[in-house]
Design an enzyme around this catalytic site. Structure first.
Site, mmCIF file in Angstrom:
data_model
loop_
_atom_site.group_PDB
_atom_site.id
_atom_site.type_symbol
_atom_site.label_atom_id
_atom_site.label_comp_id
_atom_site.label_asym_id
_atom_site.label_seq_id
_atom_site.Cartn_x
_atom_site.Cartn_y
_atom_site.Cartn_z
ATOM 1 C CB THR A 161 -10.517 -1.354 5.298
ATOM 2 O OG1 THR A 161 -10.001 -0.110 5.795
ATOM 3 C CG2 THR A 161 -11.890 -1.589 5.874
ATOM 4 C CD GLN B 224 -12.212 2.713 7.721
ATOM 5 O OE1 GLN B 224 -11.570 1.940 7.027
ATOM 6 N NE2 GLN B 224 -12.652 3.875 7.253
ATOM 7 C CG HIS C 186 -14.576 0.081 3.631
ATOM 8 N ND1 HIS C 186 -14.548 0.505 2.339
ATOM 9 C CD2 HIS C 186 -14.087 1.107 4.371
ATOM 10 C CE1 HIS C 186 -14.066 1.726 2.279
ATOM 11 N NE2 HIS C 186 -13.779 2.116 3.507
ATOM 12 C CD GLU D 2 -6.372 0.382 5.077
ATOM 13 O OE1 GLU D 2 -6.491 0.816 3.917
ATOM 14 O OE2 GLU D 2 -7.208 -0.386 5.599
ATOM 15 C CG HIS D 3 -7.137 3.595 8.073
ATOM 16 N ND1 HIS D 3 -8.049 2.642 7.645
ATOM 17 C CD2 HIS D 3 -6.684 4.207 6.957
ATOM 18 C CE1 HIS D 3 -8.148 2.695 6.337
ATOM 19 N NE2 HIS D 3 -7.326 3.636 5.885
ATOM 20 C CG ASP E 13 -11.345 6.363 3.431
ATOM 21 O OD1 ASP E 13 -10.186 5.930 3.395
ATOM 22 O OD2 ASP E 13 -12.265 5.796 4.045
ATOM 23 C CD GLU F 86 32.552 -12.586 -4.686
ATOM 24 O OE1 GLU F 86 31.851 -11.953 -3.878
ATOM 25 O OE2 GLU F 86 32.427 -12.462 -5.930
ATOM 26 C CG HIS G 151 33.415 -11.211 -11.988
ATOM 27 N ND1 HIS G 151 32.826 -12.309 -12.552
ATOM 28 C CD2 HIS G 151 32.412 -10.346 -11.687
ATOM 29 C CE1 HIS G 151 31.515 -12.132 -12.593
ATOM 30 N NE2 HIS G 151 31.233 -10.939 -12.070
#
Length: 441
Positions: free
Chosen positions: A247, A269, A272, A337-338, A371, A425, A430
């Site tokens: 985190t 944080q 964690h 992340e934050h 959270d 091509e 095709h």
């Protein structure tokens, strides 16, 4: 908490990220790996062995690795209805109420998110159909910290999207059980079943299926190093939501910020993971010094103080910047992340944010509330992936199917132009396919 005066030094240290594969593997993990396999293996080699064994030996391999890695031997791999009932009865009513409150907020947010997604359309014969995935697996890590919030944050968006079958895999305690609070959260989120399996063996089981665990279409959720490597290894055989790392929180603050609250948010944080990144960017040395002092004092009261302290030593700290403009520039480079904006008039500064999993405005919007009860999923991009990816949401559980229904009036012109491109091509079959339509007219 270290304070770095040079932005360039901050880029070289706090804001640099070590690749996943060079992270130091704890001694205990290395010893367990040696004991399990009888020789030294890299994490990638160990995960490869686990995946191979689960594919070949199903439930037996899961039981072996549950015992080897988690010292856990549950009799059945699926949580029974009796265990769910016991969990309901054992969790405090106040906690259940809080989980239900959080679930309501998460549901309301993701229902709104679903309404904002362009689903089905058709214009002049061309369009798309949007369909939910049929079966998904969610990995919910944690034993000592059981993380019921992750069950809510991942499973509820799946249900809102309309996924038919939602399963959770979780590591167990040594007695073979899963924390009751996690089971209650799974029930509130409407999960179909919970399986007692953690680590790489859980990812392998969800990816390929076993006698007890169904194969899923896509795997979601965070996890440790071995889970992350396993998700990378099975991708392609099954979908995965993202590769999550430790985190990260970056707080951009000016003199108006309360140092005690900023310290508390950084520590929230840091607790964690030893590899978490609690980072402060501020032009105020005075604020930085006050936050450092507050962190030192608040650490004394934390149960996970040692983990938080190591996080600050490993990847955390403060970088002094020239002004808030430069702080946000650094934050955009880092793509956390934050990102918390603890500044005067944060709504004016948020317009300059380009890269972040989630932005939290002002002291009344702490990331810790995000959270649990704010509403958006807390499963967010890490490791700089916020530059190209988004938080987990309803769209992660949906897929679109293109629809081509060409009006007959346009068919000849479309075919003629397609034929020209096909022959350019060198794909003559095709060209012939579309030319036959023209010739038949």
């Amino acid at each position: 908490m270290r304070i770095i005066s040079s932005v360039e030094e901050g880029r070289r240290t706090i804001l640099s990220r070590a690749p996943l594969e060079v992270e130091q593997i704890p001694l205990g993990v290395r010893e367990t790996t040696f004991r399990t396999f009888g020789k030294e293996l890299t994490p990638e080699e160990a995960v490869s062995r686990v995946i191979r064994d689960v594919r070949e030996d199903g439930d037996n391999a899961i039981r072996y690795y549950n015992s080897a890695f988690d010292n856990s031997q549950p009799e059945e791999l699926i949580v029974s209805s009796e265990e769910m009932q016991a969990a309901r009865e054992s969790v405090d009513a106040e906690v259940v109420e809080a989980l239900q409150y959080a679930a309501k907020r998460i549901t309301e947010f993701h229902e709104q998110q679903l309404r904002s997604i362009g689903l089905n359309f058709q214009v002049n014969g061309l369009g798309q159909m949007t369909r939910p995935l049929q079966r998904v697996g969610i990995y919910v890590p944690g034993t000592a910290a059981p993380l019921p919030s992750t069950a809510l944050m991942c499973a509820i968006p799946a249900r809102i999207a309309g996924v038919e079958e939602v399963y959770i895999a979780s590591p167990t305690l040594e007695d073979g059980s899963i924390s009751p609070i996690k089971l209650v959260a799974a029930e509130i989120a409407g999960v179909d079943a919970v399986f007692k399996v953690g680590g790489a063996q859980a990812i392998a089981a969800l990816a390929y299926g076993t006698e007890s665990i169904p194969k899923v279409d896509k795997i979601y959720g965070p996890g440790g190093l071995f889970v992350t490597i396993a998700k990378q290894a099975v991708y392609g055989d099954v979908g995965v939501d993202a590769i999550y790392g430790p985190t990260e929180t970056v707080i951009v603050a000016d003199e108006s910020g309360d140092p005690d609250l900023i310290a508390a948010d950084l520590l929230a944080q840091a607790e964690h993971d030893r590899l978490a990144s609690p980072i402060l960017l501020t032009p105020s040395r005075s604020l930085a010094e006050k936050v450092r002092a507050a962190v030192k004092i608040q650490l004394l009261d934390l149960e996970r103080a040692k983990i938080a302290e190591e996080a600050f030593e490993n990847r955390g700290g403060c970088i002094l910047v020239s002004d808030i403009e430069q702080a946000i520039e650094l934050a955009n480079e880092y793509a956390p992340e934050h990102l918390c904006l603890v500044v005067e008039n944060p709504t004016a500064w948020v317009t300059k944010v380009k890269n972040a999993g989630g932005v939290f405005l002002g002291e009344t919007s702490p990331e810790a509330v995000g959270d649990y009860t704010a509403g958006p999923s807390h499963t967010m991009p890490t490791g700089g992936s916020a530059k190209w990816s988004s938080p987990l949401g309803v769209s992660d559980f949906l897929k679109t199917i293109s629809v081509v229904n060409i009006p007959s009036a346009e068919a000849e012109e479309l075919a003629r132009m397609a034929s020209i491109i096909a022959r350019a091509e060198g794909l003559t079959a095709h060209a012939a396919s579309v030319e036959r339509r023209i010739q038949g007219r």
